[in-house]
Write a protein that holds these residues in place. Structure first.
Motif, PDB file in Angstrom:
ATOM      1  N   VAL A 491      12.711   8.324   0.791  1.00 58.08           N
ATOM      2  CA  VAL A 491      11.758   7.214   0.898  1.00 58.08           C
ATOM      3  C   VAL A 491      10.896   7.118  -0.351  1.00 58.08           C
ATOM      4  N   ALA A 492      10.409   8.265  -0.829  1.00 61.68           N
ATOM      5  CA  ALA A 492       9.567   8.249  -2.030  1.00 61.68           C
ATOM      6  C   ALA A 492      10.339   7.727  -3.244  1.00 61.68           C
ATOM      7  N   THR A 493      11.611   8.150  -3.366  1.00 63.22           N
ATOM      8  CA  THR A 493      12.419   7.695  -4.504  1.00 63.22           C
ATOM      9  C   THR A 493      12.698   6.200  -4.413  1.00 63.22           C
ATOM     10  N   LEU A 494      13.041   5.721  -3.217  1.00 66.67           N
ATOM     11  CA  LEU A 494      13.321   4.294  -3.047  1.00 66.67           C
ATOM     12  C   LEU A 494      12.080   3.443  -3.327  1.00 66.67           C
ATOM     13  N   LEU A 511       9.196   1.659   3.694  1.00 65.36           N
ATOM     14  CA  LEU A 511       8.197   2.460   4.398  1.00 65.36           C
ATOM     15  C   LEU A 511       8.130   2.091   5.878  1.00 65.36           C
ATOM     16  N   ASP A 512       8.203   0.794   6.192  1.00 66.98           N
ATOM     17  CA  ASP A 512       8.159   0.369   7.593  1.00 66.98           C
ATOM     18  C   ASP A 512       9.362   0.901   8.370  1.00 66.98           C
ATOM     19  N   SER A 513      10.539   0.896   7.747  1.00 67.55           N
ATOM     20  CA  SER A 513      11.743   1.411   8.421  1.00 67.55           C
ATOM     21  C   SER A 513      11.615   2.903   8.697  1.00 67.55           C
ATOM     22  N   ALA A 514      11.070   3.636   7.734  1.00 66.24           N
ATOM     23  CA  ALA A 514      10.897   5.078   7.927  1.00 66.24           C
ATOM     24  C   ALA A 514       9.896   5.363   9.042  1.00 66.24           C
ATOM     25  N   ILE A 515       8.800   4.581   9.104  1.00 61.77           N
ATOM     26  CA  ILE A 515       7.805   4.771  10.169  1.00 61.77           C
ATOM     27  C   ILE A 515       8.426   4.498  11.532  1.00 61.77           C
ATOM     28  N   GLN A 516       9.228   3.461  11.614  1.00 61.87           N
ATOM     29  CA  GLN A 516       9.874   3.125  12.884  1.00 61.87           C
ATOM     30  C   GLN A 516      10.842   4.216  13.310  1.00 61.87           C
ATOM     31  N   TRP A 517      11.565   4.810  12.350  1.00 63.59           N
ATOM     32  CA  TRP A 517      12.509   5.888  12.679  1.00 63.59           C
ATOM     33  C   TRP A 517      11.766   7.096  13.229  1.00 63.59           C
ATOM     34  N   ASP A 529       2.730  10.895  10.780  1.00 64.15           N
ATOM     35  CA  ASP A 529       1.393  10.727  10.215  1.00 64.15           C
ATOM     36  C   ASP A 529       1.422  10.695   8.696  1.00 64.15           C
ATOM     37  N   VAL A 530       2.327  11.474   8.089  1.00 57.53           N
ATOM     38  CA  VAL A 530       2.445  11.480   6.625  1.00 57.53           C
ATOM     39  C   VAL A 530       2.914  10.117   6.127  1.00 57.53           C
ATOM     40  N   PHE A 531       3.938   9.563   6.764  1.00 59.57           N
ATOM     41  CA  PHE A 531       4.460   8.266   6.337  1.00 59.57           C
ATOM     42  C   PHE A 531       3.437   7.147   6.560  1.00 59.57           C
ATOM     43  N   MET A 532       2.709   7.200   7.677  1.00 57.44           N
ATOM     44  CA  MET A 532       1.717   6.153   7.937  1.00 57.44           C
ATOM     45  C   MET A 532       0.586   6.211   6.909  1.00 57.44           C
ATOM     46  N   ARG A 533       0.168   7.417   6.555  1.00 54.34           N
ATOM     47  CA  ARG A 533      -0.889   7.554   5.556  1.00 54.34           C
ATOM     48  C   ARG A 533      -0.440   7.024   4.191  1.00 54.34           C
ATOM     49  N   ALA A 535       2.009   4.904   3.616  1.00 52.53           N
ATOM     50  CA  ALA A 535       2.249   3.463   3.706  1.00 52.53           C
ATOM     51  C   ALA A 535       0.935   2.687   3.650  1.00 52.53           C
ATOM     52  N   ALA A 536      -0.110   3.206   4.322  1.00 52.45           N
ATOM     53  CA  ALA A 536      -1.410   2.535   4.274  1.00 52.45           C
ATOM     54  C   ALA A 536      -1.970   2.537   2.858  1.00 52.45           C
ATOM     55  N   SER A 537      -1.843   3.659   2.161  1.00 50.25           N
ATOM     56  CA  SER A 537      -2.322   3.722   0.774  1.00 50.25           C
ATOM     57  C   SER A 537      -1.557   2.757  -0.121  1.00 50.25           C
ATOM     58  N   PHE A 538      -0.224   2.691   0.080  1.00 49.64           N
ATOM     59  CA  PHE A 538       0.598   1.792  -0.730  1.00 49.64           C
ATOM     60  C   PHE A 538       0.201   0.332  -0.490  1.00 49.64           C
ATOM     61  N   LYS A 539       0.041  -0.036   0.763  1.00 49.47           N
ATOM     62  CA  LYS A 539      -0.281  -1.435   1.079  1.00 49.47           C
ATOM     63  C   LYS A 539      -1.693  -1.795   0.641  1.00 49.47           C
ATOM     64  N   LEU A 540      -2.594  -0.836   0.676  1.00 46.30           N
ATOM     65  CA  LEU A 540      -3.949  -1.090   0.194  1.00 46.30           C
ATOM     66  C   LEU A 540      -3.953  -1.343  -1.301  1.00 46.30           C
ATOM     67  N   ASN A 541      -3.128  -0.603  -2.039  1.00 46.38           N
ATOM     68  CA  ASN A 541      -3.053  -0.782  -3.491  1.00 46.38           C
ATOM     69  C   ASN A 541      -2.374  -2.090  -3.875  1.00 46.38           C
ATOM     70  N   HIS A 542      -1.530  -2.625  -2.986  1.00 47.45           N
ATOM     71  CA  HIS A 542      -0.803  -3.855  -3.296  1.00 47.45           C
ATOM     72  C   HIS A 542      -1.396  -5.080  -2.580  1.00 47.45           C
ATOM     73  N   GLY A 543      -2.662  -4.991  -2.168  1.00 45.49           N
ATOM     74  CA  GLY A 543      -3.364  -6.147  -1.624  1.00 45.49           C
ATOM     75  C   GLY A 543      -3.016  -6.501  -0.199  1.00 45.49           C
ATOM     76  N   ARG A 544      -2.414  -5.616   0.559  1.00 42.89           N
ATOM     77  CA  ARG A 544      -2.089  -5.879   1.966  1.00 42.89           C
ATOM     78  C   ARG A 544      -3.126  -5.163   2.832  1.00 42.89           C
ATOM     79  N   ASP A 545      -4.349  -5.674   2.775  1.00 42.89           N
ATOM     80  CA  ASP A 545      -5.466  -4.986   3.417  1.00 42.89           C
ATOM     81  C   ASP A 545      -5.337  -4.958   4.931  1.00 42.89           C
ATOM     82  N   GLU A 546      -4.926  -6.052   5.536  1.00 37.80           N
ATOM     83  CA  GLU A 546      -4.834  -6.106   6.990  1.00 37.80           C
ATOM     84  C   GLU A 546      -3.785  -5.128   7.527  1.00 37.80           C
ATOM     85  N   GLU A 547      -2.621  -5.053   6.857  1.00 36.00           N
ATOM     86  CA  GLU A 547      -1.581  -4.113   7.283  1.00 36.00           C
ATOM     87  C   GLU A 547      -2.047  -2.673   7.100  1.00 36.00           C
ATOM     88  N   ALA A 548      -2.742  -2.420   5.990  1.00 30.43           N
ATOM     89  CA  ALA A 548      -3.265  -1.073   5.757  1.00 30.43           C
ATOM     90  C   ALA A 548      -4.301  -0.707   6.801  1.00 30.43           C
TER      91      ALA A 548
END
Length: 720
Positions: A491-494, A511-517, A529-533, A535-548
């Protein structure tokens, strides 16, 4: 004990290959060839003699002729010959047995027992060509020698010819056992197991059959089925049961199955047991110490391999070096030790590794024709040969011998058509030649043709493409491997590759697919919990505040960590201020911040110097903790006495010498040094003398030039 067990080979392409001894101990088929029983032979010929020499009544009995006398003496001669034949066979004197069998055939041409004895004696003395000649000579006789003929072809490694002969025969225990040997040698493990299943229908309760079944399962890559298969055959594979059974082969094969299942500690325990049992058996048979070491070389190599897997590289290397230097082992065991030693050394000494492997390879003038030396060609399995050749390719690449590596890879592609390793090595050669697009093409073509067996190829393609900055190709390759899509490294490499291609939506979907799995996974080590954390950091950095914000809120509800709560407050402050204030109340107050006036702090222009009176009040507990800190004693140099320190050190000792106050530069030699040929004058002096001569030309008279020196004086000076 069975000699020379086979080893299976398995190795990663990204490093020098390691050769893994996960092989079997197969019974020699020659044990299935039986000499006719002496008593049965003698009774059969006695009955023949009785029918030929039954006496008539004396009244009607004519006088005996010389021919009749010879006929009466014939049975006695045959009985003596068969007695001698049996005696030679029991003593292992097979050439003498052949001679006696010829005498029997001379006295009784076409005798079935004599023919069989002759053929078996030739086979026992390793003269398979003579055995085949004897079989051809008896083709006109009504004797079925097809089994012996198939066995001779097996011994000559003409496996297909032997298999064709057996396929046309009725299924017998001996034929099925030989058939299983041939399938094993051809690496057709499933067919080999089918032969053993047929043998079980004959209700043969043989330990050899159980040992060989276990070996075939391990060689077929079905080591996980060994325990269940042996349980059906009522074989206990625990260490205590193996110790009671006193079976060297059973303990060895059980250890090989454990290695395949990555249970290295248990495998080492059973290998030690096998070595101890084997040593005791050989000592009972009066084997010398060096002979025992030779016979147990496969176990020693296997133990060293387990040590290598457990990280005990030094101990493993010592075992390999000891085996190679002493030559204490059969050729196949020494080949395993050599390849594993090269694997341990890696690229440290590629030239020495190449020399060691070159001793195992037969030099051939024909292009793309690969062959090992005679002692190894029929001993090693196809997987072993592939491992050895692949190790040589890797060493050639490290030694920058690209042409030789390319030639060897071409031969491997023709020899191992169903394997992925030659394809990976071919790609490695192209990368070394800086032909990355060609390497990507080779790997892509193979993955399209063999989608079920292309995991390693796709991983190699992703690595090569990523190193060449072909990020889209690398991401597409990794996305095709379905069983690793949820793993953190994948996931990190992709995500990183998608970001390089400016595909933030694709990274977020990964990231969403990995969280669902992981939400649906029922595992002890859950990474949700690691993937959700992340993913939230990634979405916050890319302007997806509501999803984060949503991800952080789920984290707070599931685990309630302070880090997730702080992230939720920071994220909600951008989208929903009321929610941020609501969750902010749940944060624990930080110690030491009670005396800070937030409103006055906001009105300040920035950080400035704070007087002692305006400093924040520090709690008494914090002051006591600081006061409790004891000062460490200074560390002095060795043999230094603080009471008598002596003269102080030079304060300028750290400065270069030229920068010290005591530095005095050396005086330059002001004497002119004229360089050049003998008698030459420097340019400056020549110009100065020319100027002075022009000035004083009117007042002075030039001196007459001195006559040139003779050549003799020059020669004398040069000799000095």
């Amino acid at each position: 004990m069975r000699k020379n067990p086979d080893f299976a080979s398995y190795f990663p392409v990204t490093s020098l290959l390691h050769v893994r001894g996960s092989g079997s101990v197969f019974a020699y088929v020659c044990n299935f060839l039986r000499i006719p029983n002496r008593s049965e032979v003698l009774r059969r010929h006695a009955r023949k003699a009785e029918t030929r020499s039954t006496p008539a009544h004396e009244s009607s009995m004519p006088p005996k002729s010389k021919a009749a006398t010879a006929a009466a003496a014939e049975p006695v001669a045959l009985e003596d010959l068969f007695s001698a034949l049996h005696r030679h066979i029991e003593a292992g004197e097979y050439p003498q047995a052949v001679k006696v069998a010829d005498q029997v055939l001379a006295a009784a041409p076409g005798d079935e027992d004599a023919v069989r004895c002759k053929v078996v004696a030739h086979i026992k003395s390793d003269a398979t060509d003579k055995a085949l000649a004897a079989i051809r000579a008896a083709e006109r006789l009504p004797i079925d020698l097809s089994y012996y003929k198939a066995y001779c072809y097996y011994r000559q490694n003409k496996l297909q010819e032997a298999l064709e002969i057996l396929n046309g025969q009725e299924e017998t225990t001996d034929g099925l056992q030989l058939e299983s040997q041939i399938y094993y040698r051809l690496a057709r493990m499933n067919d080999c197991l089918n032969s053993y299943e047929k043998l079980q229908k004959f209700k043969i309760d043989s330990m050899d059959l159980k040992i060989n079944t276990m070996a075939a399962l391990v060689a077929a890559g079905r080591a996980s089925e060994v325990h269940a298969a042996m349980k059906v055959q009522k074989v206990d594979l625990t260490t205590r049961a193996l110790r009671d059974a006193r079976s060297f082969e059973l303990a060895y094969n059980s250890a090989c199955a454990l290695i395949e299942n990555k249970k290295y500690s248990e495998a080492k325990e059973q290998l030690d047991l096998a070595k101890r049992i084997g040593k005791e058996e050989l000592m009972v048979e009066d084997y010398a110490e060096d002979e025992i070491e030779y016979e147990l070389a496969p176990v020693s190599a296997q133990l060293a391999y387990v040590q290598q897997l457990q990280g005990q590289t030094q101990e493993a290397m010592e075992t390999y070096v000891n085996m190679i230097n002493k030559k204490s082992g059969d050729p196949s065991s020494l080949a395993v030790a050599t390849t594993n030693l090269v694997s341990l050394k890696g690229t440290k000494d590629a030239a020495d590794g190449l020399r060691k492997l070159d001793r195992l390879v037969e030099k051939s003038t024909a292009p793309n024709q690969l062959q090992l030396i005679e002692t190894l060609e029929f001993k090693l399995s196809p997987r072993q040969k592939e491992a050895l050749y692949s190790a040589r390719v890797l060493l050639l690449l490290h030694a920058n011998k690209i042409d030789q590596a390319q030639e060897l890879v071409s031969g491997l592609l023709g020899m191992f058509r169903d394997s992925i390793f030659p394809v990976l090595l071919q790609a490695a050669v192209h990368v070394r030649e800086k032909k990355v697009p060609k390497a990507e093409e080779v790997l892509s073509r193979y993955s399209e043709k063999h989608p079920d067996n292309s995991k390693g190829v796709l991983l190699a393609l992703a690595q090569i493409a990523a190193n060449a900055n072909h990020f889209q190709i690398a991401a597409d390759s990794l996305s095709k491997i379905s069983d690793i899509q949820h793993m953190p490294a994948t996931v990190a490499t992709l995500v990183a590759l998608k970001e390089r291609t400016s595909d933030s939506n694709g990274a977020a979907s990964v990231l969403d697919s990995a969280i669902q799995w992981w939400k649906n996974a029922m595992t002890e080590d859950n990474k949700l919990d690691v993937f959700m954390r992340e993913a939230a950091s990634f979405k916050l950095n890319h302007g997806r505040d509501e999803e984060a914000c949503q991800l952080y809120e789920e984290l707070v509800k599931s685990c309630g960590s302070t880090e997730a709560l702080a992230g939720l407050v920071a994220t909600s402050a951008r989208t929903d201020l009321e929610k941020a204030e609501q969750y902010e109340k749940k944060l624990k107050p930080l110690p030491g911040l009670k005396g800070i006036n937030v409103e006055s702090l906001e009105k300040t222009s920035g950080a400035r110097h704070v007087d002692q009176a305006m400093k924040v009040d520090v709690p008494e507990e914090v002051k006591k903790q600081k006061a409790k800190k004891r000062k460490r004693k200074p560390k002095y140099p060795k043999n230094f006495d603080p009471a008598n320190p002596g003269p102080p050190p030079d304060p300028e000792r750290w400065l270069p010498k030229r920068e010290r106050s005591s530095y005095r530069p050396k005086r330059k030699d002001k004497r002119a040094q004229v360089r050049g040929a003998q008698g030459s004058v420097s340019k400056d002096k020549h110009d100065a003398s020319a100027t002075s001569s022009k000035v004083n030309q009117s007042t002075t008279t030039a001196k007459a030039p001195e006559p040139p020196k003779s050549n003799k004086s020059r020669n004398k000076k040069s000799r000095r």
